[in-house]
Design a protein around this motif. Sequence first.
Motif, mmCIF file in Angstrom:
data_model
loop_
_atom_site.group_PDB
_atom_site.id
_atom_site.type_symbol
_atom_site.label_atom_id
_atom_site.label_comp_id
_atom_site.label_asym_id
_atom_site.label_seq_id
_atom_site.Cartn_x
_atom_site.Cartn_y
_atom_site.Cartn_z
ATOM 1 N N GLN A 1 10.504 11.125 1.758
ATOM 2 C CA GLN A 1 9.431 11.402 2.533
ATOM 3 C C GLN A 1 9.759 11.900 3.740
ATOM 4 N N THR B 1 13.448 2.941 0.154
ATOM 5 C CA THR B 1 12.110 2.900 -1.034
ATOM 6 C C THR B 1 11.561 4.458 -0.747
ATOM 7 N N ALA B 2 11.662 5.109 0.142
ATOM 8 C CA ALA B 2 10.885 6.513 0.240
ATOM 9 C C ALA B 2 11.891 7.587 0.916
ATOM 10 N N ALA C 1 3.072 -0.778 4.209
ATOM 11 C CA ALA C 1 3.834 -0.013 3.473
ATOM 12 C C ALA C 1 5.114 -0.147 2.789
ATOM 13 N N THR C 2 5.802 -1.198 3.323
ATOM 14 C CA THR C 2 6.869 -1.643 3.035
ATOM 15 C C THR C 2 7.056 -2.925 2.651
ATOM 16 N N LYS D 1 0.900 -1.060 0.035
ATOM 17 C CA LYS D 1 0.004 -0.078 -0.003
ATOM 18 C C LYS D 1 0.783 1.368 -0.236
ATOM 19 N N PRO D 2 0.925 2.043 -1.022
ATOM 20 C CA PRO D 2 1.534 3.338 -0.919
ATOM 21 C C PRO D 2 1.319 4.137 0.020
ATOM 22 N N ASP E 1 1.251 7.364 0.255
ATOM 23 C CA ASP E 1 0.333 8.487 0.083
ATOM 24 C C ASP E 1 -0.928 8.160 0.145
#
Length: 525
Positions: free
Chosen positions: A445, A441-442, A95-96, A7-8, A10
């Motif tokens: 952020q 990955t982010a 999320a990951t 799940k992203p 955002d």
Amino acid sequence: MQFGRVKPLDAILATAEKKSLHRSLGWFQLTLFGIGCVIGTGIFVLTSAGAQKAGPGLMLAFAIAGAICIVAALCYAEIAAMVPVAGSAYTYTYATMGEVLAWTVGWALVLEYAVAASAVSVGWSGYFTGTILNEFLGIQLPAFLSGAPLALGGVEGGFINLPAVFIALLITGLLMIGTTESARVNAILVAIKVAALTAFVALTLPSDYFSTDKFNPFLPAGVFGGLGTGVGAVGAAATIFFAYVGFDAVSTAAEETKNPQRNVPIGLIGSLLFCTVFYILVAAGAIGTIGGQPIMGPNGVPFPAGSEELARQCATYAANDLPLVCSNEALAHVLRQIGWSGVGNALGIAAFVALPSVILILLFGQTRVAFVMSRDGLLPESWSKVHPKWKTPHVITAITGSVVAFGAAFLPVGKLADIANAGTLYAFMMVAIAVMMLRKTAPNQPRKFRTPALWLIGPLTIAGTIFLYINLPIDAMLVLPLWGAIGLAVYYAYSRSRSHLGRGIVESHEVEAVTEIEPHTPGTH
């Protein structure tokens, strides 16, 4: 390393905004939430069991468990501030690492919180029936109303633990009424606990009864009692890790926190540091005054805490000469032994009054994790309905409270702390992995709090949680994979096909059947 749908970030943040819980908690309330859970469980419920496993090495056990919790908290602090929504380790894993592993984490957290809340409810029942009813009112509650059929120590004649059911349902009702109100009650209870334990330290450490000789031998069962035995300093640390679940509950409150980027890290790390130091001081006071050597079995290994063998050994002692490891109200017992009976009774009352705050936070954490799993479609969507007046997830709170009350009424408590720990340790390990993955990955952020030296802290957290897990008793170690297998069966039979992410519903569509929540003044309904 992704398993299933991811799940992203955002989408997670957008979902939280569309179908959200009211933000009413500050850093001070969060810190009190953590202190309320950590102090109440470990000191008032598990001191005797920890001493039976490690003797004076209980102090080292607190330090080991606290150190592992602090590195885990640093990982939690970054990811909770970065993803300030309810759901804790479940949301971060989603999320990951994907939906499958996120489900396993959420499923483990359900086990952790529910079992722990049942255990503490039974602990409260012991203080209520022993200190309040027996000592002060002279009332002896019949065994069939005050003990489970398979209760700790093999209590005979037990049918239902009625006081434990009562307190579990009472706290459930309080949580249904409102988060802010729950936090205010908790703040009062935390103040009572801290005052009582401060008095305990002040009366024991400088006492004439205090002697360093009582710490010899310091490690009667060694540092490592052996894998699967649950004894020794490390075995005791694996058990009393149960007490530190408070900081995890703090992270589940991120979605209901004002300025979570600042307040969540303060609540996490502040409560842990405070409680770890307090634990060690109280353990030193208890052991240094009346001693804390374990009762050894014929093979030179301590009898298992809560076992029938230990109960038989304890029955051979007179009431006024009962060892620390045999007492159900350890700290009050210590003060009575050194001539402070009045203060000891007052401390027993404080435990009776304050333990509900532990149940409150455990139920709070469990309902918020299940709330988010329901909001994602992995559990029935009706469970995430928010009450239009109380602004709380009343459906899942009622369901959770009923399950906890059932467990407290009928299930044995001797192994509950270890069983709860298995789920806790798994969740903490997954958070450490998630925060390291998100750095990759982010990377862009926003992070208002960054874990220092993550290259070291992350692996230390993973290694520490695995280390404690393999030092749990073997039966507690087996509960997690068995519970996980049941969870995977539920996931593939029900949740996978109903997942919002799998159906392409990841943002505003999730709010279909729920009325938009209007802002309200904290403290009103």
